[in-house]
Scaffold this active site. Structure first.
Site, PDB file in Angstrom:
ATOM      1  N   CYS A   2       0.860  -1.170   0.000  1.00  0.00           N
ATOM      2  CA  CYS A   2       0.000   0.000   0.000  1.00  0.00           C
ATOM      3  C   CYS A   2       0.901   1.227   0.000  1.00  0.00           C
ATOM      4  O   CYS A   2       1.556   1.523   0.995  1.00  0.00           O
ATOM      5  CB  CYS A   2      -0.921   0.011   1.214  1.00  0.00           C
ATOM      6  SG  CYS A   2      -2.006   1.455   1.262  1.00  0.00           S
ATOM      7  N   GLU A 104      -3.936   1.196  -6.363  1.00  0.00           N
ATOM      8  CA  GLU A 104      -3.002   0.164  -6.806  1.00  0.00           C
ATOM      9  C   GLU A 104      -2.831   0.312  -8.309  1.00  0.00           C
ATOM     10  O   GLU A 104      -3.666   0.911  -8.994  1.00  0.00           O
ATOM     11  CB  GLU A 104      -3.512  -1.222  -6.421  1.00  0.00           C
ATOM     12  CG  GLU A 104      -2.478  -2.325  -6.518  1.00  0.00           C
ATOM     13  CD  GLU A 104      -1.188  -1.980  -5.813  1.00  0.00           C
ATOM     14  OE1 GLU A 104      -0.254  -1.531  -6.522  1.00  0.00           O
ATOM     15  OE2 GLU A 104      -1.126  -2.113  -4.582  1.00  0.00           O
TER      16      GLU A 104
END
Length: 222
Positions: A2, A104
């Site tokens: 992340c 992402e």
């Protein structure tokens, strides 16, 4: 992993969602990046929950300098209980990192296409986080990291890792300072249910860490 996420909920909304004694004054952020300030929820000395702003990228208390020579903005769930950088925080300094979504990237041809991932119910969720306090002379640095695990079925087409998004029922347990046994804590660090997340492609403006604003979350035209 992340590497970018969203913290745009109001202080009032976070206070209600995470049982804070008072609502923090917040500025919406749509592209939080490593080394920047991150809002976290932790247990204060008196036992109440508090909202604090910490630097994203954990600096262990034993580090000779207020930085590390390696990346510490994510900690792997499989090794977080044993690695020297994280093991003390794992037992003693856990926190919730509220988020309204994260980003992402997936390789499409020769370029990386960014995607936004957000909760299907529209409510802020909580990443499993760790925090630390580094102090030398009169310099104090409080920092944090996000624990990451294997990807669930929603995230797997984009990346093989994802942040640990705690189940609501487990948030209080993760914060509980009385729980220090890795055997109790480790089972919480699993991928969330795929149906908790929705995914859509967004523009490449999010690639720049200085970019901000709700337009970063806007879906690409179909």
């Amino acid at each position: 992993m992340c590497g970018r996420f969203i913290q745009c909920a109001s202080g009032e909304r976070l206070a209600e969602r995470f049982h804070l004694p008072m609502a923090p004054k917040l500025t919406p952020r749509y592209n939080v990046a490593p080394s920047q300030p991150v809002g976290v929820i932790r247990v204060a000395g008196g036992g109440d929950r508090e909202y604090a702003s910490l630097r994203w990228g954990l600096v262990p208390a034993w580090s000779p300098e207020p930085r590390t020579a390696y990346s510490t903005f994510n900690a792997r769930a499989e090794t977080v209980a044993d690695k020297p950088t994280y093991r003390h925080a794992f037992r003693r300094r856990r926190c919730l990192i509220p988020a309204d979504g994260f980003y992402e990237w997936r390789l499409v041809g020769k370029r990386k296409q960014p995607y936004c991932i957000a909760p299907t119910d529209g409510e802020p969720f909580a990443f499993a986080g760790l925090w630390e306090r580094w102090e030398r002379d009169e310099t104090v640095v409080e920092s944090c990291t996000i624990v990451v695990t294997t990807a669930n079925a929603t995230i797997a087409p984009l990346h093989d890792r994802m942040p640990v998004i705690l189940a609501r029922a487990d948030e209080a347990r993760w914060l509980d300072p009385a729980l220090t046994d890795p055997a109790i804590l480790q089972p919480l660090l699993v991928p969330c249910a795929p149906e908790r997340l929705r995914v859509w492609p967004v523009g490449t403006a999010v690639n720049r860490s200085g970019s901000e604003g709700p337009d970063l979350m806007a879906p690409l035209p179909s």
